[in-house]
Design a protein around this motif. Structure first.
Motif: not given
Length: 97
Positions: A8, A84, A87, A89
């Protein structure tokens, strides 16, 4: 085992520790065998864009799916998303060995 790793960055003007505190709520979800939220030390001179890292371990895909389906996950996403910027992942299967 599945390793769940999420990177993040915070939006300008947002407090990294406030975002971290929000993300720590994910650790109350019972499906992970390991969970942590750490602040990036930013020692790599080629990339300092990432502020926080969520790292969790799950026994299998079903445990990861249950984690993501948990109401705390949805509530945490609702609270943290406005703070945020980036991001990223990755969910990876750990090699035996």
């Amino acid at each position: 085992m599945i390793r769940h790793i999420v990177f993040f960055s915070t939006k300008e003007g947002q407090d990294v520790q406030a975002v971290r505190s929000g993300l720590l709520a994910l650790g109350t979800i019972p499906h992970s065998s390991h969970f942590e939220v750490t602040v990036n030390t930013k020692v790599d001179p080629l990339c300092d864009a990432i502020d926080l890292v969520v790292y969790a371990e799950f026994a299998d895909a079903a445990a990861l799916a249950a984690y993501k389906a948990h109401p705390v996950y949805a509530e945490t996403t609702r609270k943290v998303r406005p703070m945020r910027e980036l991001r990223f992942s990755a969910d990876v299967v750990a090699e035996a060995g």
